[in-house]
Write a protein that holds these residues in place. Sequence first.
Motif, PDB file in Angstrom:
ATOM      1  N   HIS A  75      35.937 -23.285  39.572  1.00 32.62           N
ATOM      2  CA  HIS A  75      37.244 -23.936  39.568  1.00 32.62           C
ATOM      3  C   HIS A  75      37.550 -24.528  40.948  1.00 32.62           C
ATOM      4  N   ASN A 128      42.894 -34.954  36.182  1.00 33.47           N
ATOM      5  CA  ASN A 128      42.821 -34.466  34.802  1.00 33.47           C
ATOM      6  C   ASN A 128      41.470 -33.825  34.491  1.00 33.47           C
ATOM      7  N   ALA A 130      38.378 -31.091  34.247  1.00 35.61           N
ATOM      8  CA  ALA A 130      38.352 -29.711  33.738  1.00 35.61           C
ATOM      9  C   ALA A 130      36.984 -29.097  33.999  1.00 35.61           C
ATOM     10  N   ARG A 134      39.147 -25.217  30.983  1.00 31.30           N
ATOM     11  CA  ARG A 134      40.333 -25.093  31.832  1.00 31.30           C
ATOM     12  C   ARG A 134      40.501 -26.340  32.682  1.00 31.30           C
ATOM     13  N   PHE A 135      41.699 -26.934  32.634  1.00 39.15           N
ATOM     14  CA  PHE A 135      42.010 -28.074  33.486  1.00 39.15           C
ATOM     15  C   PHE A 135      42.255 -27.584  34.904  1.00 39.15           C
ATOM     16  N   SER A 138      46.278 -27.982  36.392  1.00 39.71           N
ATOM     17  CA  SER A 138      47.399 -27.756  35.473  1.00 39.71           C
ATOM     18  C   SER A 138      48.185 -26.497  35.788  1.00 39.71           C
ATOM     19  N   SER A 142      46.708 -24.001  32.091  1.00 41.54           N
ATOM     20  CA  SER A 142      45.365 -24.542  32.304  1.00 41.54           C
ATOM     21  C   SER A 142      44.730 -25.105  31.041  1.00 41.54           C
ATOM     22  N   ASP A 143      45.344 -24.886  29.884  1.00 41.53           N
ATOM     23  CA  ASP A 143      44.806 -25.436  28.641  1.00 41.53           C
ATOM     24  C   ASP A 143      45.433 -26.786  28.300  1.00 41.53           C
ATOM     25  N   GLN A 145      46.256 -30.816  29.587  1.00 44.37           N
ATOM     26  CA  GLN A 145      45.953 -31.884  30.544  1.00 44.37           C
ATOM     27  C   GLN A 145      47.181 -32.156  31.399  1.00 44.37           C
ATOM     28  N   GLY A 194      51.653 -29.834  33.206  1.00 44.30           N
ATOM     29  CA  GLY A 194      51.102 -28.532  33.543  1.00 44.30           C
ATOM     30  C   GLY A 194      52.188 -27.526  33.867  1.00 44.30           C
ATOM     31  N   THR A 214      48.451 -28.551  42.402  1.00 38.99           N
ATOM     32  CA  THR A 214      48.733 -29.331  41.198  1.00 38.99           C
ATOM     33  C   THR A 214      49.236 -30.707  41.634  1.00 38.99           C
TER      34      THR A 214
END
Length: 336
Positions: A75, A128, A130, A134-135, A138, A142-143, A145, A194, A214
Amino acid sequence: MTVQSIGDQARAFALQSASSRIKTTMATLTAELASGEVADLGARLQGNTQDLAGIEARISMLAQFGRSAAEAASHARGMQDALTSIHSLTEDMGRGLLIEPGAVTEGLVVARSAQAASALQTVIVHLNGAVGQRFLFSGTNSDTQPLSSADAILSALTAEVAGLTTAAGVAAAVSDWFDAPPGMGGFVDLAYHGGPGGQPMPIGEGTTVSLSTTPLTPAVRDSLKGLATAAMVDRGALAGNGIEARALLQGAGKALLDNSPALAVEMSRVGYAQQVIETARTEGSAASTTLQTARNQMREADPFATSAAISEAETKLQSLYSVIGRLSQLKLADYI
């Protein structure tokens, strides 16, 4: 004198049982020699398996931390790559907009604005992005966009700047839209989907990391703001007023360059999180190796003792077969 005797069938059963016991012992010893671990762990530890259970539990816990740290590392790496690309793109765009010659034609001004709109779209694609399901940017959602498309954002801004005739007025309207608090119909309400910040992720014993960057982060939002401001000319803002249009682009370029250090600071924050994650992974791996060594020592079978026990069992089995062979050759005449 009383003579004790045993029948042939009973003797055969006794010999068969003895043979099975010895063969079972040899199979167990052979398995121990092959695997390197004792078969009867309870006997080896004299029933005290609490320490082993504790070691097994910690190994499982460290394995879970390792999986979480690996996910956090992926991540953070994705976020860092995205921010690096955004920093490079916005810095180049800002420099180009700021030093644009004042005598350029209106067509070139519109073309530069279109490039800014294209850069905005590229930045949104990065934000955007991922990893897995997971984005990256966000926050807690995280699910989902995080951002609407560049076209949707520019369309909303076009309505905000309609009728404005000065570069300062357009820039202020765009800035107000991006900075509007929730409930005021601005960036937070219409473009960002998000959550706030990010949840702490446990990556080691007593160690957590939070990747909270973010599009609401000021450095990231100001990058979007600068590109969107420059893209307004391509959307028809200040049409027919070349001087104000050039002033708007130059102001947007300066804003992008002024925001470059803040974006670099945000990159360093993510970089520090990466360092914490790697340190936790290294420490967790070392601790897991130490615990596995301790566990193996508790379960380890002595190869020399096992080999000696196998030789002893073979000797017993050979002696048993010799006895069976001699008994099978007995005759009634010899007995009498």
